[in-house]
Design an enzyme around this catalytic site. Structure first.
Site, short mmCIF file in Angstrom:
data_model
loop_
_atom_site.label_atom_id
_atom_site.label_comp_id
_atom_site.label_asym_id
_atom_site.label_seq_id
_atom_site.Cartn_x
_atom_site.Cartn_y
_atom_site.Cartn_z
N LYS A 143 16.69 71.54 22.32
CA LYS A 143 17.93 72.15 22.85
C LYS A 143 18.55 73.07 21.81
O LYS A 143 19.05 74.16 22.13
CB LYS A 143 18.90 71.05 23.28
CG LYS A 143 20.22 71.59 23.82
CD LYS A 143 20.52 71.14 25.22
CE LYS A 143 21.56 71.97 25.92
NZ LYS A 143 22.83 71.31 26.13
N ASN B 211 23.60 83.59 34.27
CA ASN B 211 24.70 82.84 33.63
C ASN B 211 25.22 83.53 32.38
O ASN B 211 24.47 84.16 31.64
CB ASN B 211 24.23 81.43 33.20
CG ASN B 211 23.95 80.55 34.39
OD1 ASN B 211 23.96 81.01 35.53
ND2 ASN B 211 23.66 79.29 34.12
N1 NAP Z 1 30.30 73.55 29.96
C1 NAP Z 1 28.98 73.39 30.03
O1 NAP Z 1 28.33 73.82 31.00
C2 NAP Z 1 28.25 72.66 28.93
C3 NAP Z 1 26.90 72.34 29.12
C4 NAP Z 1 26.23 71.62 28.12
C5 NAP Z 1 26.90 71.25 26.97
N2 NAP Z 1 28.20 71.59 26.81
C6 NAP Z 1 28.87 71.16 25.59
O2 NAP Z 1 29.88 70.21 25.91
C7 NAP Z 1 30.97 70.34 25.01
C8 NAP Z 1 32.25 70.57 25.83
O3 NAP Z 1 32.10 71.82 26.50
P1 NAP Z 1 33.12 72.32 27.61
O4 NAP Z 1 32.53 73.53 28.20
O5 NAP Z 1 33.51 71.19 28.49
O6 NAP Z 1 34.37 72.73 26.69
P2 NAP Z 1 35.88 72.93 27.13
O7 NAP Z 1 35.98 73.35 28.54
O8 NAP Z 1 36.52 73.76 26.06
O9 NAP Z 1 36.48 71.45 27.05
C9 NAP Z 1 36.76 70.77 25.87
C10 NAP Z 1 38.03 69.99 26.10
O10 NAP Z 1 38.26 69.13 25.00
C11 NAP Z 1 39.65 69.08 24.78
N3 NAP Z 1 39.92 68.57 23.44
C12 NAP Z 1 39.84 69.23 22.26
N4 NAP Z 1 40.13 68.39 21.24
C13 NAP Z 1 40.41 67.20 21.80
C14 NAP Z 1 40.79 65.94 21.26
N5 NAP Z 1 40.92 65.75 19.94
N6 NAP Z 1 40.99 64.92 22.11
C15 NAP Z 1 40.88 65.09 23.44
N7 NAP Z 1 40.51 66.26 24.02
C16 NAP Z 1 40.28 67.30 23.19
C17 NAP Z 1 40.09 70.51 24.99
O11 NAP Z 1 41.46 70.57 25.19
P3 NAP Z 1 42.21 71.98 25.22
O12 NAP Z 1 41.90 72.55 26.58
O13 NAP Z 1 43.62 71.61 25.04
O14 NAP Z 1 41.63 72.82 24.13
C18 NAP Z 1 39.27 70.87 26.23
O15 NAP Z 1 39.97 70.52 27.41
C19 NAP Z 1 30.62 71.50 24.08
O16 NAP Z 1 30.00 71.03 22.91
C20 NAP Z 1 29.60 72.30 24.90
O17 NAP Z 1 28.72 73.07 24.11
C21 NAP Z 1 28.90 72.29 27.78
#
Ligand code: NAP
Length: 293
Positions: free
Chosen positions: A176, A243
């Site tokens: 990955k 995407n």
């Molecule tokens: N989205 C996808 O399709 C996808 C797919 C595979 C892997 N991932 C991985 O999954 C992870 C999350 O991705 P995402 O797309 O879901 O990101 P995201 O939408 O930015 O969500 C992250 C969330 O975590 C919150 N957060 C930050 N610090 C925190 C803390 N200390 N305690 C509690 N909540 C906290 C953020 O709050 P705020 O909104 O207030 O900043 C935000 O709501 C990343 O590493 C990404 O690479 C994502």
């Protein structure tokens, strides 16, 4: 207000992927969601649209946590250490990251000497993105978990997610990482959807990134030969041609990117082996210029 109790499962990180998993899991059983702060938790308590589902989550702020048996960490990699400390405060049996990049070392460091807590990083190809206040799932994928997280795999499966224990999880994480170091920075730098990286002028850089990364990742345990590594990256770019990679989305939204945990991790691995990766170093520097890592 939800009364804090002990949950079988909690998710720290109420963003795109956290809410996507929470919406599926909540339909099958109790799941606690932990938001970044009380204001965000209050807002989420009113409900959030996740695809066709209306999720009214049992959501908590880090200052008022319930207990939970297992925790899934789904914050961006720059927030890993703080979120891991929150995860530990839930007094869990295990903390599982499904983030991108390699974060297990950060996770272990943040979890300190709590030897009774299992810590691990799996991978997921589930996808979701934020669209204003709502979350849009971006196609079902597969979630691979390290041995020891059978209870989490069972809960995910019961909720309809494709999930299983992968004994060779380290190799799967490296595969990955290979895809992420090739596709994410280029998509962000050129502001193109993944499929555009397969054609000139981007293709030559895509291939250079794969061929530079391969010996380092192979040495670390990647279970693909060089041609298979390139074929893997091409297959992912083809399957996700329309995407926008997450790093591109972050750059466009002015958010911090995950370049440190992705390309930065690869560069650290290479340095430890005395190897220079000039193309990766260049894209790392350029992405850092676009947005702080
Ligand atoms: N989205 C996808 O399709 C996808 C797919 C595979 C892997 N991932 C991985 O999954 C992870 C999350 O991705 P995402 O797309 O879901 O990101 P995201 O939408 O930015 O969500 C992250 C969330 O975590 C919150 N957060 C930050 N610090 C925190 C803390 N200390 N305690 C509690 N909540 C906290 C953020 O709050 P705020 O909104 O207030 O900043 C935000 O709501 C990343 O590493 C990404 O690479 C994502």
């Amino acid at each position: 207000m939800v009364t804090p109790g002990r949950y079988p499962l909690a998710i720290v990180g109420a963003g795109a992927l956290g809410l996507h998993f929470a919406a599926g899991l909540a339909a099958a059983g109790p799941v606690a969601l932990v938001a970044r702060n009380a204001a965000r938790a209050d807002a989420l308590r009113a409900g959030v649209q996740v695809g066709s589902r209306r999720l009214v989550p049992e959501v908590f702020a880090p200052e008022a946590l319930p207990e939970a048996d297992w925790v899934i960490l789904l914050v961006k990699t720059g927030d890993t250490a703080e979120a891991a400390r929150t995860a530990l405060a839930l007094q869990p049996r295990g903390v599982l990251s499904l983030q991108n990049g390699l974060v297990e070392a950060t996770l272990r460091a943040a979890c300190g000497t709590t030897a009774s807590v299992a810590v691990g990083q799996g991978i997921t190809t589930e996808g979701a993105f934020r669209e204003g206040a709502r979350v849009q799932p971006a196609g079902a994928g597969e979630t691979l978990l390290p041995p020891g997280f059978e209870a989490v795999a069972e809960r995910l499966s019961a909720a309809g997610f494709r999930a299983r224990i992968e004994p060779a999880i380290a190799a799967a994480r490296l595969a990955k990482l290979l895809v992420n170091v090739a596709i994410n920075p280029l998509a962000a730098l050129f502001r193109v959807p993944n499929g555009a990286l397969l054609a000139p002028p981007h293709r030559v850089l895509l291939e250079a990134l794969v061929r530079e990364a391969w010996p380092v990742l192979r040495q670390a345990g990647l279970d693909l030969d060089e041609d298979a590594a390139l074929a893997r990256v091409v297959a992912v770019a083809t399957a996700t041609a329309g995407n926008r990679a997450s790093m591109l989305q972050d750059v466009l939204a002015g958010r911090r990117t995950e370049i440190d945990a992705i390309t930065g991790t690869l560069l650290t691995m290479a340095e430890a082996g005395g190897v220079e990766l000039p193309t990766h170093r260049a894209v790392f520097t350029l992405v850092r210029r676009l947005a702080p890592g």
